[in-house]
Design a protein around this motif. Structure first.
Motif, short mmCIF file in Angstrom:
data_model
loop_
_atom_site.label_atom_id
_atom_site.label_comp_id
_atom_site.label_asym_id
_atom_site.label_seq_id
_atom_site.Cartn_x
_atom_site.Cartn_y
_atom_site.Cartn_z
N GLY A 39 0.79 -1.23 0.00
CA GLY A 39 0.00 0.00 0.00
C GLY A 39 0.82 1.27 0.00
N ARG A 40 2.14 1.16 0.04
CA ARG A 40 3.01 2.34 0.09
C ARG A 40 3.24 2.91 -1.30
NH1 ARG A 40 4.47 -1.57 3.62
NH2 ARG A 40 5.03 -0.99 5.77
N ASP A 41 3.16 4.22 -1.38
CA ASP A 41 3.45 4.91 -2.63
C ASP A 41 4.87 5.46 -2.64
OD1 ASP A 41 0.69 4.88 -3.81
OD2 ASP A 41 0.26 5.98 -1.96
N LEU A 42 5.41 5.71 -1.46
CA LEU A 42 6.72 6.33 -1.34
C LEU A 42 7.40 5.78 -0.10
CD1 LEU A 42 8.18 8.66 -2.96
CD2 LEU A 42 7.49 10.17 -1.10
N ILE A 43 8.68 5.43 -0.24
CA ILE A 43 9.48 5.02 0.91
C ILE A 43 10.73 5.89 0.95
CG2 ILE A 43 8.59 2.66 0.87
CD1 ILE A 43 11.21 1.78 -0.44
N THR A 44 11.40 5.90 2.10
CA THR A 44 12.61 6.71 2.25
C THR A 44 13.67 5.87 2.94
OG1 THR A 44 11.19 8.66 2.54
CG2 THR A 44 13.51 8.91 3.06
N VAL A 45 14.62 5.37 2.15
CA VAL A 45 15.69 4.54 2.72
C VAL A 45 17.03 5.10 2.29
CG1 VAL A 45 14.24 2.48 2.77
CG2 VAL A 45 15.70 2.90 0.78
N SER A 46 18.10 4.60 2.89
CA SER A 46 19.44 5.04 2.52
C SER A 46 19.76 4.62 1.09
CB SER A 46 20.47 4.44 3.48
OG SER A 46 20.31 4.97 4.78
N ASP A 47 20.60 5.43 0.44
CA ASP A 47 20.90 5.20 -0.97
C ASP A 47 21.45 3.80 -1.22
OD1 ASP A 47 20.02 7.69 -1.72
OD2 ASP A 47 22.02 8.57 -1.94
N TRP A 48 22.29 3.30 -0.32
CA TRP A 48 22.89 1.98 -0.56
C TRP A 48 21.83 0.89 -0.61
CZ3 TRP A 48 22.02 -1.84 2.98
CH2 TRP A 48 21.68 -1.46 4.29
N LEU A 49 20.80 0.99 0.24
CA LEU A 49 19.73 0.00 0.22
C LEU A 49 18.85 0.19 -1.00
CD1 LEU A 49 18.12 -2.32 1.41
CD2 LEU A 49 16.93 -0.68 2.88
N ALA A 50 18.60 1.44 -1.37
CA ALA A 50 17.81 1.70 -2.57
C ALA A 50 18.46 1.06 -3.80
CB ALA A 50 17.64 3.20 -2.78
N LYS A 51 19.78 1.11 -3.88
CA LYS A 51 20.49 0.49 -5.00
C LYS A 51 20.24 -1.00 -5.04
CE LYS A 51 23.78 -0.65 -7.98
NZ LYS A 51 23.51 -0.62 -9.44
N GLN A 52 20.33 -1.65 -3.89
CA GLN A 52 20.12 -3.09 -3.85
C GLN A 52 18.66 -3.43 -4.18
OE1 GLN A 52 21.60 -4.37 -0.01
NE2 GLN A 52 23.72 -4.02 -0.59
N MET A 53 17.74 -2.63 -3.72
CA MET A 53 16.33 -2.87 -4.02
C MET A 53 16.04 -2.65 -5.50
SD MET A 53 14.57 -1.12 -0.64
CE MET A 53 12.88 -1.53 -1.14
N TYR A 54 16.65 -1.64 -6.09
CA TYR A 54 16.45 -1.38 -7.51
C TYR A 54 16.99 -2.53 -8.36
CZ TYR A 54 16.87 0.87 -12.09
OH TYR A 54 16.79 1.15 -13.43
N ASP A 55 18.17 -3.01 -8.01
CA ASP A 55 18.76 -4.12 -8.76
C ASP A 55 17.92 -5.39 -8.64
OD1 ASP A 55 20.84 -2.58 -9.66
OD2 ASP A 55 22.29 -3.30 -8.19
N SER A 56 17.13 -5.49 -7.58
CA SER A 56 16.25 -6.64 -7.40
C SER A 56 14.88 -6.43 -8.06
CB SER A 56 16.04 -6.91 -5.90
OG SER A 56 17.25 -7.33 -5.30
N GLY A 57 14.69 -5.27 -8.69
CA GLY A 57 13.44 -5.01 -9.38
C GLY A 57 12.33 -4.50 -8.47
N TYR A 58 12.69 -3.95 -7.32
CA TYR A 58 11.69 -3.53 -6.34
C TYR A 58 11.37 -2.04 -6.37
CZ TYR A 58 12.63 -8.07 -4.11
OH TYR A 58 12.77 -9.42 -3.85
N ILE A 59 12.17 -1.27 -7.10
CA ILE A 59 12.00 0.19 -7.14
C ILE A 59 11.91 0.63 -8.59
CG2 ILE A 59 13.16 2.40 -6.69
CD1 ILE A 59 14.23 1.23 -4.13
N GLN A 60 11.06 1.63 -8.84
CA GLN A 60 10.81 2.09 -10.19
C GLN A 60 11.71 3.28 -10.57
OE1 GLN A 60 6.55 2.32 -11.31
NE2 GLN A 60 6.11 1.81 -9.18
N LYS A 61 12.00 3.37 -11.88
CA LYS A 61 12.66 4.56 -12.41
C LYS A 61 11.69 5.74 -12.35
CE LYS A 61 15.99 2.83 -15.82
NZ LYS A 61 16.31 2.83 -17.27
N LEU A 62 12.25 6.92 -12.12
CA LEU A 62 11.43 8.12 -11.98
C LEU A 62 11.16 8.77 -13.33
CD1 LEU A 62 13.29 9.55 -8.87
CD2 LEU A 62 11.10 8.34 -8.90
#
Length: 394
Positions: A118-141
């Motif tokens: 249900g979350r539209d926006l999260i706020t995590v540290s950049d290093w974790l965001a990178k790992q989440m993006y590489d796993s396909g969990y975060i969208q390009k802006l």
């Protein structure tokens, strides 16, 4: 709005950079290696591929944000209400992030199914965001919807190693890791290596956050964290372990080092810049000291997870908080490095002392010796994380 005087209030232990000591013995094992800084522009093409945010719909409905505690100006005249009044969107602002790994562990099972909880926006540290993006969990802006970000993001935060072109992250706030010193007790401290000086045995704290304590120890050892080998990372962990076992380090902490400094139980700590500003308001002898070896620079950033139900509202929020007038309210409350240009001029009229702070508005000359917090992917990350967690939880 006036600046808070927080001192040693209990809620300071849950400030955004606070980290609880969780026994995480593995990180996401990603094959990709973080790219270097520089090159390209914000919103430029290239880099990792990923799902693109579809922000074409109307900005309406409900926006659900997961955020760290005490990381925004509160009250009826605060940023949340301003956004709601400006857009008609109802904001469900949930302060449910207290630790990067803990939060990801809670959300990952849903993300793996293409759901965001249900979350539209999260706020995590950049290093974790990178790992989440590489796993396909975060969208390009979609930068067509983020003109304020394109125009107002400060140069120092445009090209972090974790996301060199800010394709999937927009900084919320940033800060620096260095030494917070009670100059009445330790007037001559100016080096990371002072943490290991027997003169201060039992009178120093280090952080439970691996990406602060270990890179800063590497700096003490004369090793550039950006080019350290796995053996060198593990050697730095060994140095920290030796100091912990001998009693040199009093304890490993998150923001609760504030209590140790205020009580006089420690002379100085490895700590975060925003806390030093807050503490100095109550205890003028407290200072943030730039170690001669340099500091760490970090940011917690906004991301849109895959499966977000209202990405249009999420990008509208990102764009809204990059209005300098809006960001000035946030910066005045949290006292970390503001990522938005133009805020200093606004605060110069409201709070001239705050506007002069290098810890909120660092010039490039002040951050030139900063090292950005590392991603630590793959097998190297697994080994270093396992070793460091054994130390802080031992």
């Amino acid at each position: 709005m006036t600046r808070r005087s927080t001192g040693v209030r209990d809620d300071r232990a849950t400030r955004p950079r606070a980290r609880i000591a969780v026994a995480v013995t593995a990180v996401l094992c990603i094959a990709a290696v973080a790219a270097g800084c520089g090159g390209g522009g914000i919103g430029a093409a290239g880099g990792q591929s990923g799902q693109q945010v579809d922000a074409s719909g109307p900005v309406q409905g409900k926006l659900t944000i997961s955020q760290w505690p005490l990381y925004i100006d509160p009250g009826k005249n605060g940023t949340i209400n301003e956004f709601e009044d400006a857009t008609g969107v109802h904001v469900d602002y949930i302060e449910d992030i207290n630790d990067n790994n803990e939060f990801f562990g809670k959300l990952q099972p849903q993300l793996a199914k293409g759901q965001s909880g249900g979350r539209d926006l999260i706020t995590v540290s950049d290093w974790l965001a990178k790992q989440m993006y590489d796993s396909g969990y975060i969208q390009k802006l979609d930068y067509a919807e983020l003109p304020n970000v394109k125009k107002n993001l400060i140069p120092q935060l445009r090209h972090p190693p974790a996301d060199p072109n800010r394709q999937f992250t927009v900084p919320w706030q940033a800060g620096m890791t260095g030494l917070i010193v009670n100059t009445d007790l330790a007037p001559n401290v100016n080096s990371v290596c002072d943490l290991f000086d027997p003169k201060y045995k039992g009178k120093v704290d280090m952080l439970t956050e691996l990406r602060d304590s270990v890179p800063m120890t590497l700096k003490c050892m004369g090793i550039d964290p950006d080019h350290a080998t796995t053996a060198q990372w593990l050697s730095a962990v060994d140095k920290i372990k030796e100091a912990a076992d001998s009693g040199q380090i009093r304890r490993f902490t998150g923001n609760d080092y504030i209590r140790d400094l205020s009580s006089g139980d420690v002379d100085f700590v490895l700590g975060w810049s925003g806390d030093a500003i807050q503490m100095q308001a109550d205890k003028p002898a407290i200072h943030f000291v730039m170690p001669k070896e340099g500091r760490m620079l970090w940011s917690t950033s906004m991301e849109i997870p895959v499966g977000a139900p209202n990405p249009a509202a999420a990008e509208a929020w990102m764009n809204f908080v990059y209005d300098p007038k809006v960001q000035a309210d946030i910066a005045q409350y949290v006292n970390y490095v503001t990522p938005v240009k133009g805020v200093k001029q606004i605060l110069a009229k409201r709070d001239p002392q705050l506007a002069k702070s290098k810890l909120i508005f660092p010039p490039e000359s002040y951050t030139k010796n900063c090292t950005y917090e590392p991603v630590l992917n793959g097998e190297q990350g697994r080994q270093v994380t396992q070793a460091f967690n054994a130390v802080i939880n031992g």
